[in-house]
Design a protein around this motif. Structure first.
Motif, PDB file in Angstrom:
ATOM      1  N   ALA A 171     -51.422 -56.716  48.019  1.00  0.00           N
ATOM      2  CA  ALA A 171     -50.586 -56.419  48.699  1.00  0.00           C
ATOM      3  C   ALA A 171     -50.294 -57.848  49.248  1.00  0.00           C
ATOM      4  CB  ALA A 171     -50.686 -55.293  49.975  1.00  0.00           C
ATOM      5  N   VAL A 172     -49.121 -58.547  49.719  1.00  0.00           N
ATOM      6  CA  VAL A 172     -48.388 -59.257  49.623  1.00  0.00           C
ATOM      7  C   VAL A 172     -47.509 -59.557  51.086  1.00  0.00           C
ATOM      8  CG1 VAL A 172     -48.749 -60.957  47.882  1.00  0.00           C
ATOM      9  CG2 VAL A 172     -46.965 -60.032  47.782  1.00  0.00           C
ATOM     10  N   PRO A 173     -47.151 -59.990  51.559  1.00  0.00           N
ATOM     11  CA  PRO A 173     -45.782 -60.429  52.788  1.00  0.00           C
ATOM     12  C   PRO A 173     -44.945 -60.625  52.166  1.00  0.00           C
ATOM     13  CG  PRO A 173     -47.250 -62.022  52.823  1.00  0.00           C
ATOM     14  CD  PRO A 173     -48.081 -61.230  52.060  1.00  0.00           C
ATOM     15  N   PRO A 174     -43.590 -59.550  52.590  1.00  0.00           N
ATOM     16  CA  PRO A 174     -42.134 -59.924  52.300  1.00  0.00           C
ATOM     17  C   PRO A 174     -41.946 -61.443  51.952  1.00  0.00           C
ATOM     18  CG  PRO A 174     -41.987 -58.812  53.940  1.00  0.00           C
ATOM     19  CD  PRO A 174     -43.920 -59.705  53.923  1.00  0.00           C
ATOM     20  N   GLN A 175     -41.421 -62.072  50.872  1.00  0.00           N
ATOM     21  CA  GLN A 175     -41.222 -63.158  50.673  1.00  0.00           C
ATOM     22  C   GLN A 175     -40.260 -63.787  50.976  1.00  0.00           C
ATOM     23  OE1 GLN A 175     -39.546 -63.844  46.484  1.00  0.00           O
ATOM     24  NE2 GLN A 175     -40.895 -65.790  46.609  1.00  0.00           N
ATOM     25  N   VAL A 176     -40.080 -65.353  52.187  1.00  0.00           N
ATOM     26  CA  VAL A 176     -38.320 -65.589  52.916  1.00  0.00           C
ATOM     27  C   VAL A 176     -38.993 -67.106  52.089  1.00  0.00           C
ATOM     28  CG1 VAL A 176     -38.477 -66.803  54.674  1.00  0.00           C
ATOM     29  CG2 VAL A 176     -39.215 -63.823  54.288  1.00  0.00           C
ATOM     30  N   VAL A 177     -38.180 -68.050  51.284  1.00  0.00           N
ATOM     31  CA  VAL A 177     -37.916 -69.113  50.604  1.00  0.00           C
ATOM     32  C   VAL A 177     -36.641 -69.459  51.718  1.00  0.00           C
ATOM     33  CG1 VAL A 177     -37.030 -70.456  48.967  1.00  0.00           C
ATOM     34  CG2 VAL A 177     -38.017 -67.786  48.008  1.00  0.00           C
ATOM     35  N   VAL A 178     -37.538 -70.630  52.327  1.00  0.00           N
ATOM     36  CA  VAL A 178     -36.386 -71.645  53.323  1.00  0.00           C
ATOM     37  C   VAL A 178     -35.673 -72.800  52.115  1.00  0.00           C
ATOM     38  CG1 VAL A 178     -36.038 -73.419  55.070  1.00  0.00           C
ATOM     39  CG2 VAL A 178     -38.396 -71.127  55.199  1.00  0.00           C
TER      40      VAL A 178
ATOM     41  N   ILE B 163     -29.864 -50.315  61.006  1.00  0.00           N
ATOM     42  CA  ILE B 163     -31.029 -51.220  60.450  1.00  0.00           C
ATOM     43  C   ILE B 163     -31.879 -50.505  59.966  1.00  0.00           C
ATOM     44  CG2 ILE B 163     -32.461 -52.990  60.997  1.00  0.00           C
ATOM     45  CD1 ILE B 163     -31.368 -55.058  61.856  1.00  0.00           C
ATOM     46  N   ARG B 164     -32.495 -50.196  59.050  1.00  0.00           N
ATOM     47  CA  ARG B 164     -33.406 -48.858  58.609  1.00  0.00           C
ATOM     48  C   ARG B 164     -34.543 -49.753  58.884  1.00  0.00           C
ATOM     49  NH1 ARG B 164     -32.024 -47.209  52.129  1.00  0.00           N
ATOM     50  NH2 ARG B 164     -30.011 -45.925  52.169  1.00  0.00           N
ATOM     51  N   GLU B 165     -35.259 -48.325  58.812  1.00  0.00           N
ATOM     52  CA  GLU B 165     -36.649 -49.057  59.828  1.00  0.00           C
ATOM     53  C   GLU B 165     -37.272 -49.471  58.411  1.00  0.00           C
ATOM     54  OE1 GLU B 165     -40.768 -46.717  61.400  1.00  0.00           O
ATOM     55  OE2 GLU B 165     -38.754 -45.652  61.410  1.00  0.00           O
ATOM     56  N   ALA B 166     -37.226 -49.255  57.631  1.00  0.00           N
ATOM     57  CA  ALA B 166     -38.145 -49.074  56.302  1.00  0.00           C
ATOM     58  C   ALA B 166     -37.428 -50.852  55.695  1.00  0.00           C
ATOM     59  CB  ALA B 166     -38.097 -49.070  55.056  1.00  0.00           C
ATOM     60  N   ASP B 167     -36.694 -51.611  56.369  1.00  0.00           N
ATOM     61  CA  ASP B 167     -36.141 -52.870  56.428  1.00  0.00           C
ATOM     62  C   ASP B 167     -37.031 -54.539  57.150  1.00  0.00           C
ATOM     63  OD1 ASP B 167     -34.450 -52.532  53.611  1.00  0.00           O
ATOM     64  OD2 ASP B 167     -32.778 -52.954  54.446  1.00  0.00           O
ATOM     65  N   GLU B 168     -37.223 -53.755  58.684  1.00  0.00           N
ATOM     66  CA  GLU B 168     -38.030 -53.975  59.562  1.00  0.00           C
ATOM     67  C   GLU B 168     -38.892 -55.083  59.523  1.00  0.00           C
ATOM     68  OE1 GLU B 168     -38.159 -51.778  62.831  1.00  0.00           O
ATOM     69  OE2 GLU B 168     -36.741 -51.524  63.016  1.00  0.00           O
TER      70      GLU B 168
ATOM     71  N   LEU C 298     -28.844 -59.284  66.107  1.00  0.00           N
ATOM     72  CA  LEU C 298     -29.342 -58.661  67.596  1.00  0.00           C
ATOM     73  C   LEU C 298     -30.894 -58.538  66.756  1.00  0.00           C
ATOM     74  CD1 LEU C 298     -26.385 -56.628  69.538  1.00  0.00           C
ATOM     75  CD2 LEU C 298     -27.786 -59.084  69.997  1.00  0.00           C
ATOM     76  N   TRP C 299     -31.203 -57.755  66.342  1.00  0.00           N
ATOM     77  CA  TRP C 299     -32.518 -57.818  66.254  1.00  0.00           C
ATOM     78  C   TRP C 299     -33.832 -58.812  66.096  1.00  0.00           C
ATOM     79  CZ3 TRP C 299     -37.039 -58.748  62.985  1.00  0.00           C
ATOM     80  CH2 TRP C 299     -38.117 -57.606  63.160  1.00  0.00           C
ATOM     81  N   MET C 300     -32.750 -60.275  65.378  1.00  0.00           N
ATOM     82  CA  MET C 300     -34.271 -60.970  65.088  1.00  0.00           C
ATOM     83  C   MET C 300     -34.374 -61.444  66.996  1.00  0.00           C
ATOM     84  SD  MET C 300     -32.167 -62.910  61.961  1.00  0.00           S
ATOM     85  CE  MET C 300     -33.744 -64.270  62.149  1.00  0.00           C
ATOM     86  N   VAL C 301     -33.212 -61.616  67.560  1.00  0.00           N
ATOM     87  CA  VAL C 301     -33.002 -62.163  69.215  1.00  0.00           C
ATOM     88  C   VAL C 301     -33.789 -61.573  70.144  1.00  0.00           C
ATOM     89  CG1 VAL C 301     -32.393 -62.312  70.825  1.00  0.00           C
ATOM     90  CG2 VAL C 301     -30.910 -62.914  69.158  1.00  0.00           C
ATOM     91  N   GLU C 302     -33.688 -60.101  70.050  1.00  0.00           N
ATOM     92  CA  GLU C 302     -35.201 -59.213  70.019  1.00  0.00           C
ATOM     93  C   GLU C 302     -36.101 -59.187  70.283  1.00  0.00           C
ATOM     94  OE1 GLU C 302     -33.183 -55.364  69.629  1.00  0.00           O
ATOM     95  OE2 GLU C 302     -31.689 -55.964  70.461  1.00  0.00           O
TER      96      GLU C 302
END
Length: 602
Positions: free
Chosen positions: A479-486, A506-511, A558-562
Motif C-alpha cells: 500500500a502506498v499513498p496516491p501519486q502526485v507529481v509536481v 466528486i465521487r467519494e472514491a476520488d477524495e 471548492l473541495w480543495m478550499v474546504e
C-alpha cells in the motif's frame, strides 16, 4: 537474475514454470529434458508440489489411481513406485479429473495412468510398473520455498517476523532455511540466526529489525528447495486502497518465487525492458516491474486467478500474499454493464486446471531461438517438440492408429488455462474489446497465432500490461499513498478523477486523490496560482460541454478550499472539448479526454 549461460557453464536445464521474477541468488533453474522413445530428448514441464495435474474425465477407461516413480533423464529407475489417489471432478460441470503432486525431492518423475488408457496419452517412454498401466507424462518436480507473506512491512524501530515454508506442505526431511540480503537499515534482530530449521508447523521463522525507512528484497534459500524472495518495507503504514478497485480490473503481480530463465530471457528480448510509463506533461516516469502473474478482480474483495492448483476464487488479501508488487490496470472507458459481464464470464468457468502445456511450449520455443548456447538443448527443444511429433504422426499413419503427440502441448480453448489466458478469455467472452498485444514476434513468425485459441494460449502478463486497451491505475500492494507529481507547468495525479455521466459531483472514491494533492500543497506554500481546468469529450453540444467542464473544475476547486487550500492559490476554468489529448474516435479515447488538470502559472 544473473545469466548463467556462459561458455564454461552452459545450462543443461531451464525451468518451464514461472513465478517471479525477483532478485534471487544461487543457481538458475533449468529446463528438464528427458530421454524419450529411442533415446530422443523430450522437453518436460517443471511443477511444484501442491500443484494439481488434470486430464479429461471423458476417457473410455478412466484411471483408478496414479503411479509415480523417480528416474534419471536417461530412464534409469531411482526408487520405489508411489501410488496416488485420483482426484474426482469438483462438480458435474467439471470435465477434468486429476491428482495432486506430493512433497517429493527434486527430480524427474514418470507418471502412469493405472487401470485404464487415457485417450490423449503418449505411448510409454519407459516400461510401466504394471501391465495394466500406461505412461501418461513425465515431469520435473521442483520443490520450492514459499513465504507466508511476500511483503512484510513495519515502522522504523520495530521488529517483524518473516516466515518461510515450502510449496505443497511440510518437507519430508529435516530442512534448514537461510535468509540473506540485509542492509544497514533492515537487518536480523539481535540474537537471530540467519539459518533456521523448519519447525513442526512447516515454517522457518526469522525476526527482522527495521532500523529506518527502507525497501529491500531478502532471499530465502535452502539446499533442497528453489529460493524465494521476500520484500521488506520499512516506513509509514498506508491504508490499502481497495475502494479504488472496480469489477473486471486486471491485477498484475510480480511474484516471489523462482522464474523460468529461458522464458524470462526470451520475453525480455522479444518485448523489451519492463513497463516504464511516462507521466504526461512531465519528464517523470512511472517505473513498473516485470510481471509474472495476473488475476481478475471480481467485486467485494474477491479475485479470480489461475494458480498451479487450478482456477480459484478467493480474497484480494490472498492474491496480495503471493506478490511482492501488485498493480491495477483497467480497460479505458469500460462501462458498469461490461464490468458485470466480465465477472459473470469468470464465474461461469467453474473449476479449470492449470495449462502446463502452454508454459512448456513457450519454454521449448525459448530453447530453439538461441537464448541458450548449449547445442544439445537447442536440438532437444526442436526434436522434443515438432520433430518428435512428426515422427509419431508418420508412425501412426503407417500403423493405421490414431495420432497421439509425444509432446504434451497446450490445451486449446478454456478446458485448461494459464493466468493471462484467463484474463483474456474473460474479456472476450463478455464481448468487451481487449487486444492482447504485442505478442512475441517469434510467435508470429513461427505461425503460432493463427487461431483465436492459439492467440489466447500464448498470452503473458506483460503482454496484457502493454496492451493499448489497458491503463495503469495505481499500485495496490504494498500500500502506498496516491501519486502526485509536481512538474514545472502542472501538477499531475497518478490516477484520474472520475465523474458520473453529466455530473459534477466528486465521487467519494476520488477524495483520497484530492486529499493527497492538498497535503502536497500544504507542504510547499511556494506552489501558487494553480488553475483547475476541466475538459470533456466531443459528445454533446459545445455549450453543454463548456458548462459541464466548468462545473467539474469548480467543484474540485471548492473541495480543495474546504480542505485547507487558500482560495487565493486556486482558480477554475472549463475548456469543454476544445483541448483533447487524443482524437475522440473511440470510447477509450473519449474517456481519456474527460479529465481535470491542474496547471501552474509560468
Amino acid at each position: 537474475m544473473a545469466d548463467s549461460t556462459t561458455p564454461d557453464k552452459a545450462p543443461t536445464f531451464a525451468p518451464v514454470y514461472t513465478d517471479g521474477p525477483v532478485p534471487l541468488p544461487g543457481d538458475e533453474p533449468e529446463i528438464a529434458i528427458v530421454a524419450g522413445v529411442d533415446g530422443r530428448p523430450v522437453v518436460v514441464p517443471t511443477i511444484t508440489p501442491g500443484a494439481v495435474i488434470a486430464f479429461p474425465a471423458g476417457d473410455a477407461r478412466p484411471p483408478k489411481e496414479i503411479y509415480v516413480r523417480r528416474r534419471t533423464t536417461e530412464g534409469e529407475d531411482l526408487g520405489e513406485t508411489l501410488t496416488l489417489p485420483v482426484r474426482p471432478p469438483i462438480d458435474k460441470a467439471d470435465s477434468n479429473v486429476g491428482f495432486e503432486i506430493p512433497q517429493l525431492p527434486h527430480g524427474i518423475y514418470d507418471i502412469w495412468y493405472a487401470g485404464g488408457r487415457p485417450s490423449k496419452s503418449p505411448p510409454p517412454l519407459v516400461e510401466p510398473p504394471d501391465p495394466t498401466a500406461s505412461q501418461w507424462l513425465t515431469i520435473q518436480i521442483k520443490p520450492q520455498l514459499r513465504p507466508v507473506d511476500a511483503v512484510v512491512s513495519g515502522r522504523p524501530g520495530t521488529t517483524v517476523e518473516v516466515a518461510v515454508g515450502v510449496a505443497g506442505g511440510k518437507p519430508t526431511d529435516p530442512t534448514e532455511v537461510t535468509l540473506s540480503g540485509f542492509t544497514s537499515t533492515i537487518r536480523l534482530a539481535p540474537g537471530q540466526s540467519k539459518r533456521v530449521p523448519v519447525g513442526a508447523d512447516g515454517l522457518a521463522r526469522f525476526k527482522v529489525k527495521i532500523g529506518s525507512d527502507g525497501d529491500v528484497y531478502l532471499a530465502a534459500t535452502s539446499e533442497t528447495f528453489a529460493p524465494v524472495a521476500i520484500r521488506v518495507v520499512g516506513g509509514p503504514e498506508y491504508p490499502i486502497r481497495d475502494h479504488r478497485l472496480q469489477p473486471g480490473d486486471l491485477l498484475l503481480c510480480q511474484g516471489s518465487g523462482f522464474v523460468s530463465t529461458s522464458i524470462q530471457r526470451l520475453e525480455r528480448e522479444q518485448l523489451g525492458p519492463p513497463t516504464s510509463q511516462a507521466v504526461p506533461g512531465c519528464s517523470a516516469t512511472r517505473e513498473r516491474p516485470w510481471y509474472s502473474h495476473v488475476a481478475v478482480y471480481l467485486d467485494h474483495g474477491e479475485t479470480a486467478e489461475m494458480l498451479d492448483s487450478g482456477l480459484l476464487l478467493h480474497s484480494l488479501e490472498q492474491t496480495q500474499k503471493q506478490c511482492t508488487t501488485l498493480d491495477v490496470y483497467r480497460r479505458e472507458g469500460i462501462t458498469e454493464d461490461e464490468q458485470q459481464r466480465i465477472v459473470a464470464s469468470v464465474r461461469a468457468y467453474g473449476y479449470r486446471p492449470y495449462a502446463y502445456g502452454q508454459i512448456a511450449k513457450m519454454a521449448q520455443l525459448a530453447t530453439v531461438t538461441g537464448t541458450t548456447s548449449d547445442w544439445k538443448v537447442w536440438i532437444a527443444g526442436f526434436i522434443g517438440g515438432a520433430g518428435l511429433n512428426i515422427l509419431a504422426k508418420l508412425k501412426a499413419w503407417f500403423k493405421g492408429e490414431p495420432f497421439v503427440p509425444l509432446y504434451t502441448g497446450p490445451v486449446k480453448g478454456r478446458a485448461a488455462m494459464i493466468c493471462s489466458e484467463l484474463a483474456a478469455w474473460s474479456y472476450h467472452d463478455a464481448d468487451v474489446e481487449f487486444e492482447v498485444a504485442p505478442w512475441w514476434p517469434i510467435m508470429e513468425s513461427e505461425g503460432m497465432l493463427g487461431t483465436l485459441n492459439e492467440q489466447m494460449d500464448y498470452t503473458t502478463p506483460n503482454m496484457i500490461a502493454r496492451s493499448l486497451d489497458a491503463t495503469f491505475q495505481f499500485q495496490s500492494w504494498p500500500a502506498v499513498p496516491p501519486q502526485v507529481v509536481v512538474c514545472s507547468d502542472q501538477i499531475r495525479l497518478g490516477e484520474g478523477l472520475e465523474f458520473d455521466t453529466g455530473s459534477a459531483v466528486i465521487r467519494e472514491a476520488d477524495e483520497d486523490l484530492l486529499a493527497q494533492l492538498v497535503a502536497v500543497l500544504a507542504a510547499d506554500p511556494g506552489i501558487k496560482d494553480i488553475s483547475v481546468e476541466g475538459h470533456t469529450d466531443s459528445v454533446g453540444s459545445d455549450e453543454d460541454n463548456i458548462r459541464l467542464s466548468q462545473a467539474r473544475a469548480e467543484a474540485v476547486r471548492l473541495w480543495m478550499v474546504e480542505h485547507g487550500v487558500a482560495a487565493s492559490r486556486l482558480s477554475s476554468v472549463g475548456h469543454g472539448e476544445a483541448q483533447p489529448l487524443v482524437a475522440n474516435d473511440t470510447r477509450a479515447n473519449r474517456h481519456r479526454n474527460r479529465r481535470v488538470e491542474f496547471r501552474r502559472a509560468p
